[in-house]
Design a protein around this motif. Structure first.
Motif, PDB file in Angstrom:
ATOM      1  N   ARG A   4       9.535  -1.069  17.345  1.00 34.96           N
ATOM      2  CA  ARG A   4       9.200  -2.361  16.735  1.00 34.96           C
ATOM      3  C   ARG A   4      10.035  -2.577  15.477  1.00 34.96           C
ATOM      4  N   GLN A   5      10.463  -3.806  15.271  1.00 34.68           N
ATOM      5  CA  GLN A   5      11.145  -4.183  14.036  1.00 34.68           C
ATOM      6  C   GLN A   5      10.092  -4.737  13.078  1.00 34.68           C
ATOM      7  N   LEU A   6       9.942  -4.102  11.910  1.00 36.69           N
ATOM      8  CA  LEU A   6       8.875  -4.458  10.985  1.00 36.69           C
ATOM      9  C   LEU A   6       9.445  -4.704   9.593  1.00 36.69           C
ATOM     10  N   THR A   7       8.676  -5.432   8.799  1.00 31.37           N
ATOM     11  CA  THR A   7       9.058  -5.760   7.428  1.00 31.37           C
ATOM     12  C   THR A   7       7.857  -5.528   6.512  1.00 31.37           C
ATOM     13  N   GLY A   8       8.107  -4.980   5.332  1.00 26.35           N
ATOM     14  CA  GLY A   8       7.031  -4.787   4.379  1.00 26.35           C
ATOM     15  C   GLY A   8       6.532  -6.102   3.808  1.00 26.35           C
ATOM     16  N   PRO A   9       5.261  -6.181   3.378  1.00 27.21           N
ATOM     17  CA  PRO A   9       4.319  -5.060   3.339  1.00 27.21           C
ATOM     18  C   PRO A   9       3.765  -4.713   4.727  1.00 27.21           C
ATOM     19  N   CYS A  10       3.643  -3.421   4.961  1.00 30.40           N
ATOM     20  CA  CYS A  10       3.167  -2.942   6.256  1.00 30.40           C
ATOM     21  C   CYS A  10       2.483  -1.596   6.038  1.00 30.40           C
ATOM     22  N   LEU A  11       1.347  -1.415   6.661  1.00 25.88           N
ATOM     23  CA  LEU A  11       0.561  -0.197   6.519  1.00 25.88           C
ATOM     24  C   LEU A  11       0.459   0.489   7.874  1.00 25.88           C
ATOM     25  N   LEU A  12       0.883   1.749   7.932  1.00 23.90           N
ATOM     26  CA  LEU A  12       0.832   2.523   9.169  1.00 23.90           C
ATOM     27  C   LEU A  12      -0.087   3.720   8.972  1.00 23.90           C
ATOM     28  N   LEU A  13      -1.036   3.890   9.880  1.00 22.33           N
ATOM     29  CA  LEU A  13      -1.944   5.037   9.878  1.00 22.33           C
ATOM     30  C   LEU A  13      -1.603   5.869  11.108  1.00 22.33           C
ATOM     31  N   LEU A  71      -9.723   3.909   0.021  1.00 17.18           N
ATOM     32  CA  LEU A  71      -8.510   3.445   0.688  1.00 17.18           C
ATOM     33  C   LEU A  71      -8.750   3.221   2.180  1.00 17.18           C
ATOM     34  N   PHE A  72      -9.368   4.193   2.839  1.00 20.19           N
ATOM     35  CA  PHE A  72      -9.571   4.068   4.282  1.00 20.19           C
ATOM     36  C   PHE A  72     -10.593   2.982   4.626  1.00 20.19           C
ATOM     37  N   LEU A  73     -11.558   2.768   3.753  1.00 17.75           N
ATOM     38  CA  LEU A  73     -12.502   1.670   3.989  1.00 17.75           C
ATOM     39  C   LEU A  73     -11.810   0.316   3.868  1.00 17.75           C
ATOM     40  N   VAL A  74     -10.900   0.186   2.916  1.00 14.83           N
ATOM     41  CA  VAL A  74     -10.114  -1.048   2.816  1.00 14.83           C
ATOM     42  C   VAL A  74      -9.239  -1.215   4.052  1.00 14.83           C
ATOM     43  N   CYS A  75      -8.628  -0.116   4.510  1.00 12.33           N
ATOM     44  CA  CYS A  75      -7.842  -0.166   5.757  1.00 12.33           C
ATOM     45  C   CYS A  75      -8.712  -0.621   6.919  1.00 12.33           C
ATOM     46  N   ARG A 122     -11.406  -2.494   6.846  1.00 10.58           N
ATOM     47  CA  ARG A 122     -11.719  -3.925   6.748  1.00 10.58           C
ATOM     48  C   ARG A 122     -10.507  -4.780   7.134  1.00 10.58           C
ATOM     49  N   LEU A 123      -9.334  -4.356   6.730  1.00 12.11           N
ATOM     50  CA  LEU A 123      -8.122  -5.078   7.135  1.00 12.11           C
ATOM     51  C   LEU A 123      -7.927  -4.995   8.643  1.00 12.11           C
ATOM     52  N   TRP A 124      -8.169  -3.828   9.195  1.00  6.70           N
ATOM     53  CA  TRP A 124      -8.052  -3.611  10.647  1.00  6.70           C
ATOM     54  C   TRP A 124      -9.040  -4.492  11.401  1.00  6.70           C
ATOM     55  N   GLN A 125     -10.265  -4.562  10.903  1.00  6.37           N
ATOM     56  CA  GLN A 125     -11.264  -5.414  11.529  1.00  6.37           C
ATOM     57  C   GLN A 125     -10.818  -6.874  11.499  1.00  6.37           C
ATOM     58  N   HIS A 126     -10.297  -7.303  10.370  1.00  4.05           N
ATOM     59  CA  HIS A 126      -9.845  -8.690  10.254  1.00  4.05           C
ATOM     60  C   HIS A 126      -8.672  -8.962  11.191  1.00  4.05           C
ATOM     61  N   ASN A 127      -7.732  -8.016  11.273  1.00  2.00           N
ATOM     62  CA  ASN A 127      -6.564  -8.192  12.138  1.00  2.00           C
ATOM     63  C   ASN A 127      -6.958  -8.257  13.605  1.00  2.00           C
ATOM     64  N   ASP A 128      -8.085  -7.644  13.937  1.00  2.00           N
ATOM     65  CA  ASP A 128      -8.500  -7.574  15.345  1.00  2.00           C
ATOM     66  C   ASP A 128      -9.590  -8.573  15.705  1.00  2.00           C
ATOM     67  N   GLU A 129      -9.849  -9.532  14.826  1.00  2.00           N
ATOM     68  CA  GLU A 129     -10.881 -10.518  15.128  1.00  2.00           C
ATOM     69  C   GLU A 129     -10.336 -11.541  16.125  1.00  2.00           C
ATOM     70  N   ILE A 172      -0.936  -2.221  10.402  1.00  2.00           N
ATOM     71  CA  ILE A 172      -1.581  -3.369   9.756  1.00  2.00           C
ATOM     72  C   ILE A 172      -0.509  -4.154   9.003  1.00  2.00           C
ATOM     73  N   ARG A 173      -0.354  -5.417   9.379  1.00  4.46           N
ATOM     74  CA  ARG A 173       0.731  -6.230   8.822  1.00  4.46           C
ATOM     75  C   ARG A 173       0.232  -7.467   8.081  1.00  4.46           C
ATOM     76  N   THR A 174      -1.064  -7.751   8.207  1.00  2.00           N
ATOM     77  CA  THR A 174      -1.622  -8.936   7.555  1.00  2.00           C
ATOM     78  C   THR A 174      -2.546  -8.508   6.420  1.00  2.00           C
ATOM     79  N   PHE A 175      -2.249  -8.976   5.215  1.00  4.27           N
ATOM     80  CA  PHE A 175      -3.040  -8.650   4.034  1.00  4.27           C
ATOM     81  C   PHE A 175      -3.495  -9.955   3.389  1.00  4.27           C
ATOM     82  N   GLN A 176      -4.762 -10.007   3.041  1.00  2.41           N
ATOM     83  CA  GLN A 176      -5.270 -11.209   2.376  1.00  2.41           C
ATOM     84  C   GLN A 176      -6.382 -10.814   1.420  1.00  2.41           C
TER      85      GLN A 176
END
Length: 298
Positions: A72-81, A169-173, A175-182, A128-132
């Motif tokens: 995949r071609q990705l651009t920051g900000p980007c979070l990888l677990l 940190l992981f709880l924030v991840c 919540r972001l993951w949950q939002h990205n997968d809604e 995770i690529r979407t942050f809000q």
């Protein structure tokens, strides 16, 4: 074909350097992404870590990320677990900036036991690529920097503070993951949650449980589990179990030097000959024949 390396420690470390990573259940390390990547001319070859979990936060810059089945071609900000044994590699642009946290799989398990919904997320590779707001990229970066600061300081109750910071940190991840997968309706989201938990259980128990037992672990019936699997993956639960085991077996046989017996153990087969019989049934080759046919050409 290029041989993919397994590291007990950090990327590029010799085995003797990795002894602490291998033996320390509380192992945690933080480094700037640029430091190690620059050493290797910004190319991190595909590899796996047997016992280490990694968090990559790429703040700025472009990069190519290689997983087991795609690039995949990705651009920051980007979070990888990236959990243990997940294949990954990078080809960075030289202007990339970010930070990497590396911690033992045992430490992750102690922070979020198997029953935790966060453990479900951490059981597989996440991008995770979407942050809000309130969880902006800047806030995630701040949480990681706080862990880095605490790690290399020597304050009272350092271990407890690090655990709290990691959990935050992981709880924030999560919540972001949950939002990205809604996506879809609440019913579809529930099915996806069951499906992810099912995938996590497969990774945890391998062949030691039947589909009925796996369904029971999720507090649903086997019929319901099969219905979910067919809707989401168009395959039965047993087919998905077999596919996961075969994919993992092929990865170990191709990219590691584990013996056949060690691979059988890692995949939770009771005896090596059970694993060999399973592998031949589904591939037409013994594990040894498959490994020999996939050796890199000289």
């Amino acid at each position: 074909m290029q041989k993919i390396t397994q590291y007990d420690g950090l990327y590029g470390e010799a085995s003797d350097e990795a002894s602490e990573r291998r033996s320390n259940a509380e192992y945690l390390y933080s480094e700037l992404l640029e430091t190690r990547s620059r050493t290797f001319d910004w190319i991190i070859q595909p590899h796996i870590h047997a016992r280490l979990f990694q968090v990559f936060f790429i703040e700025t810059g472009q990069f190519e990320f290689q997983e087991a089945t795609r690039k995949r071609q990705l651009t920051g900000p980007c979070l990888l677990l990236i959990p243990p044994t997940a294949l990954h590699g990078f080809n960075y642009n030289s202007d990339v900036q970010g930070r990497i946290l590396t911690l033992s799989g045992a430490l992750v398990d102690s922070l979020f036991p198997g029953g935790s919904p966060v453990a479900s997320m951490l059981g597989s590779l996440q991008c995770i690529r979407t942050f809000q707001d309130p969880y902006s990229g800047k806030r995630v970066s701040g949480l990681i920097e706080a862990i880095d600061g605490e790690l290399f300081d020597d304050q009272p109750e350092k271990r407890l503070m690090l655990h709290i910071c990691l959990q935050q940190l992981f709880l924030v991840c999560y919540r972001l993951w949950q939002h990205n997968d809604e996506v879809g309706s609440q019913e579809n989201n529930l099915s996806l949650q069951y499906f992810r938990k099912f995938q996590q259980r497969i990774r945890q128990v391998g062949t030691t449980q039947s589909v009925a037992q796996l369904a029971d672990d999720l507090a649903i019936t086997p019929v319901h589990l099969n219905r979910i699997c067919r809707v989401i993956a168009n395959k039965s639960a047993s087919q998905l179990v077999q596919e996961h085991l075969l994919d993992e077996a092929r990865k170990y046989l191709t990219y590691t030097t584990y013996s056949i017996s060690e691979i059988a153990y890692l995949l939770h087969f009771e005896y090596p000959n059970y694993f060999a019989r399973f592998f031949r049934k589904h591939t037409g080759l013994s594990p040894t024949e498959f490994r020999e046919s996939h050796q890199p050409r000289q």
